[in-house]
Scaffold this motif. Structure first.
Motif, PDB file in Angstrom:
ATOM      1  N   VAL A 136     -69.595  -3.180 -23.163  1.00 25.68           N
ATOM      2  CA  VAL A 136     -69.154  -4.200 -22.205  1.00 25.68           C
ATOM      3  C   VAL A 136     -67.640  -4.143 -22.002  1.00 25.68           C
ATOM      4  N   ALA A 137     -66.893  -3.888 -23.066  1.00 28.99           N
ATOM      5  CA  ALA A 137     -65.438  -3.801 -22.938  1.00 28.99           C
ATOM      6  C   ALA A 137     -65.002  -2.540 -22.204  1.00 28.99           C
ATOM      7  N   THR A 138     -65.822  -1.501 -22.244  1.00 31.47           N
ATOM      8  CA  THR A 138     -65.467  -0.225 -21.620  1.00 31.47           C
ATOM      9  C   THR A 138     -65.741  -0.202 -20.125  1.00 31.47           C
ATOM     10  N   MET A 139     -66.798  -0.863 -19.691  1.00 25.64           N
ATOM     11  CA  MET A 139     -67.199  -0.779 -18.279  1.00 25.64           C
ATOM     12  C   MET A 139     -66.078  -1.152 -17.301  1.00 25.64           C
ATOM     13  N   PRO A 140     -65.408  -2.304 -17.479  1.00 24.25           N
ATOM     14  CA  PRO A 140     -64.327  -2.605 -16.523  1.00 24.25           C
ATOM     15  C   PRO A 140     -63.151  -1.645 -16.635  1.00 24.25           C
ATOM     16  N   TYR A 141     -62.962  -1.063 -17.817  1.00 26.13           N
ATOM     17  CA  TYR A 141     -61.901  -0.069 -17.997  1.00 26.13           C
ATOM     18  C   TYR A 141     -62.164   1.147 -17.101  1.00 26.13           C
ATOM     19  N   ILE A 142     -63.423   1.589 -17.045  1.00 22.52           N
ATOM     20  CA  ILE A 142     -63.769   2.714 -16.168  1.00 22.52           C
ATOM     21  C   ILE A 142     -63.545   2.327 -14.709  1.00 22.52           C
ATOM     22  N   ALA A 143     -63.954   1.103 -14.360  1.00 16.37           N
ATOM     23  CA  ALA A 143     -63.775   0.639 -12.976  1.00 16.37           C
ATOM     24  C   ALA A 143     -62.305   0.643 -12.586  1.00 16.37           C
ATOM     25  N   GLN A 411     -61.408  -6.691 -17.733  1.00 18.36           N
ATOM     26  CA  GLN A 411     -60.678  -5.843 -18.666  1.00 18.36           C
ATOM     27  C   GLN A 411     -59.841  -6.684 -19.626  1.00 18.36           C
ATOM     28  N   LEU A 412     -59.259  -7.773 -19.129  1.00 16.61           N
ATOM     29  CA  LEU A 412     -58.522  -8.691 -19.994  1.00 16.61           C
ATOM     30  C   LEU A 412     -59.458  -9.338 -21.015  1.00 16.61           C
ATOM     31  N   LEU A 413     -60.640  -9.723 -20.564  1.00 23.45           N
ATOM     32  CA  LEU A 413     -61.637 -10.255 -21.500  1.00 23.45           C
ATOM     33  C   LEU A 413     -62.065  -9.180 -22.491  1.00 23.45           C
ATOM     34  N   GLY A 414     -62.149  -7.935 -22.017  1.00 24.71           N
ATOM     35  CA  GLY A 414     -62.551  -6.836 -22.893  1.00 24.71           C
ATOM     36  C   GLY A 414     -61.634  -6.701 -24.097  1.00 24.71           C
ATOM     37  N   GLY A 415     -60.328  -6.917 -23.898  1.00 25.26           N
ATOM     38  CA  GLY A 415     -59.404  -6.863 -25.023  1.00 25.26           C
ATOM     39  C   GLY A 415     -59.685  -7.945 -26.052  1.00 25.26           C
ATOM     40  N   ILE A 416     -60.056  -9.131 -25.579  1.00 24.34           N
ATOM     41  CA  ILE A 416     -60.408 -10.231 -26.483  1.00 24.34           C
ATOM     42  C   ILE A 416     -61.697  -9.915 -27.223  1.00 24.34           C
TER      43      ILE A 416
END
Length: 515
Positions: A136-143, A411-416
């Motif tokens: 889940v944390a990686t998906m927005p990073y790819i986007a 992506q900000l949530l992914g860091g959390i």
């Protein structure tokens, strides 16, 4: 913006075509059986210190870094430079933890962080939490990598509406999907060398040529509003921007190597020594990151936001268009093409590694654990390849149909979210004292509270923590991982006393963690 910059586009296409060819022929580099997951997803664990350095550099310093860090400096000023100390903080942590983690994963043939947690604490639900968090944390990073590529394509003058607007991005996606599927981690590892050379050439050219054009660094800093040069002084009863800056640096430094793509790069190394040498060599990229952040101030001094020829780019992409506009304004078209190729290829490398890392997590810690427990080696590798395609397609759909700002929020949530696996992964590399169920509760609490904090401040990274009449604005990820660890420490003896499964199921031994 309506006219195509044919010179820059030609250079861009030429370099893009070269790395595409390189991605496909990489399947024959240090050839292995790509029907084995460790060969496809970890490059056979055969990358030495130099290749690992390029791979991790390509992994961590992405197209979005090239676009977003200067954009933050352009828009918000000095706070953007937290990115420099955060990398400096991260490398001592890297040196202490990850050679140990590589060692135990190598001896037990672990491919993901979920594999390690499953073996260390004997709790498949904790391993599932680690896997889901990573995916889940990686998906927005790819986007966001695709978003960076989208900005560059627009800067080249390629625009339109509907399918025409998205066609170049779709072509880039198909290229990325094809060479990742066929070559696995060998593709981004080989391309990362080209990418890093282009980024280094672009960054050093920018910090030499542009200041000369603008009359020197003195004039550049004189043109930047004073409010952006320094952090705002704290008011009464608050630490203000000072604590926000410090906690962003510390929290990001603790989180960065927990991302699945970072761990994939680390576990692909040929030895623990290669990992340790990279802990010493990777800080060189911190200098590069500082130079990239300065580009935001260069863009302010150059006044690119006020130039009519770039108005449409700023309208579509906001501050993220600052760097492309600066390059178009400052360099001849042929060099702008090289710079844009550096950014575009800087999107392909991390996007490929991220999709591979997410596929490894799904295959090992979800599909194999809960759906098909005894796949053949070939079935396991084929599943990972298919999932990597699905992950990239999901990121493409997100960018095409959903405003980019939502990817930024996620992506900000992914860091959390990703920092909540720190107790199980980083601390787990040193001790098995923690109870697996306590770690799961700590993870859940940290994730829930961190998400609530982010929502309360409109999905911005810093949360104003009120303590005894004082306000400490800080990175929600750091606050919540402290809560997470405190809960784990308190609950571990309690769960052990209640007979919940604990460290007796540890599949590793002390000697596994040492060379």
């Amino acid at each position: 913006m309506s006219d195509v910059n044919w010179t820059a586009l030609s250079i861009f296409v030429l370099l893009f075509g070269f790395v595409t060819w390189l991605g496909f022929v990489a399947a024959n580099w240090r050839r292995g059986d790509l029907d084995l997951l460790h060969e496809w997803g970890l490059g056979g664990r055969r990358f030495g210190a130099v290749i690992t350095w390029f791979l991790l550099g390509g992994d961590l310093y992405t197209a979005y870094t090239f676009i977003a860090v200067p954009a933050l400096a352009f828009g918000a000023g000095a706070i953007a430079f937290f990115a420099v100390p955060f990398t400096i903080v991260s490398y001592p942590v890297f040196f202490l933890v990850f050679p140990r983690l590589w060692q135990v994963c190598h001896r037990h043939h672990y491919i993901t962080a979920g594999d390690f947690v499953r073996g260390r604490f004997g709790n498949r639900w904790l391993a599932l939490a680690v896997a889901v968090t990573g995916i889940v944390a990686t998906m927005p990073y790819i986007a966001l990598q695709l978003s960076g590529l989208q900005v560059v394509i627009s800067a080249l003058g390629i625009s339109g509406t509907g399918v025409a607007a998205d066609l170049p991005l779709l072509i880039a996606f198909l290229i990325l999907a094809a060479f990742t599927y066929s070559s696995g981690l060998r593709a981004p590892a080989s391309i990362a060398i080209v990418k890093d050379i282009l980024v280094l050439v672009t960054a050093f050219a920018a910090v030499i040529v542009i200041p000369i054009q603008l009359g020197g660094f003195g004039r550049i800093f004189a043109a930047v509003p004073s409010a952006k040069i320094l952090l705002a002084a704290p008011g009464a009863n608050t630490t203000g921007a000072y604590s926000a800056y410090a906690t962003l640096a510390l929290g990001s430094g603790l989180a960065i190597f927990l991302y699945p793509h970072s761990l994939t790069g680390i576990l692909s190394a040929s030895s623990g020594g290669a990992v340790r040498r990279n802990a010493a060599l990777l800080p060189a990229y911190s200098l590069l990151l500082g130079l990239l952040a300065l580009l935001g101030f260069f863009a302010i001094a150059a006044g690119v936001a006020t130039l009519p020829e770039y108005a449409d780019g700023f309208r579509r992409f906001g501050n993220n268009f600052a760097v492309p506009a600066l390059f178009l304004h400052s360099f001849p078209a042929w060099f702008a093409g090289i710079a844009f190729a550096a950014i575009g290829i800087g999107a392909l490398v991390p996007a490929a590694i991220m999709s591979i890392a997410a596929a490894n997590l799904y295959t090992r810690n979800i599909h194999r654990e809960f759906i098909r427990k005894t796949p053949t080696d070939r079935q396991e590798a084929q599943m990972a390849k298919r999932v990597s395609l699905i992950v990239k397609f999901g990121a493409l759909v997100f960018i095409v149909f959903v405003p980019t700002q939502y990817a930024v929020y996620l992506q900000l949530l992914g860091g959390i979210w990703i920092i909540q696996i720190l107790p199980a992964v980083m601390l787990g590399a040193y001790t098995s004292w923690f109870n697996g169920w306590a770690l799961l509760v700590g993870w859940a609490a940290g994730t829930a509270v961190g998400t609530a904090m982010a929502v309360a401040v409109n999905l911005t990274p810093t949360f104003p923590l009120h303590v005894a009449g004082y306000v400490f604005p800080g990175y929600a990820a750091l606050y919540t991982v402290i809560l997470n660890i405190a809960l784990v420490v308190v609950l571990t003896p309690l769960f052990n006393a209640l007979g919940a499964r604990g460290t007796i199921l540890d599949a590793t031994v002390s000697s596994d963690y040492h060379a």
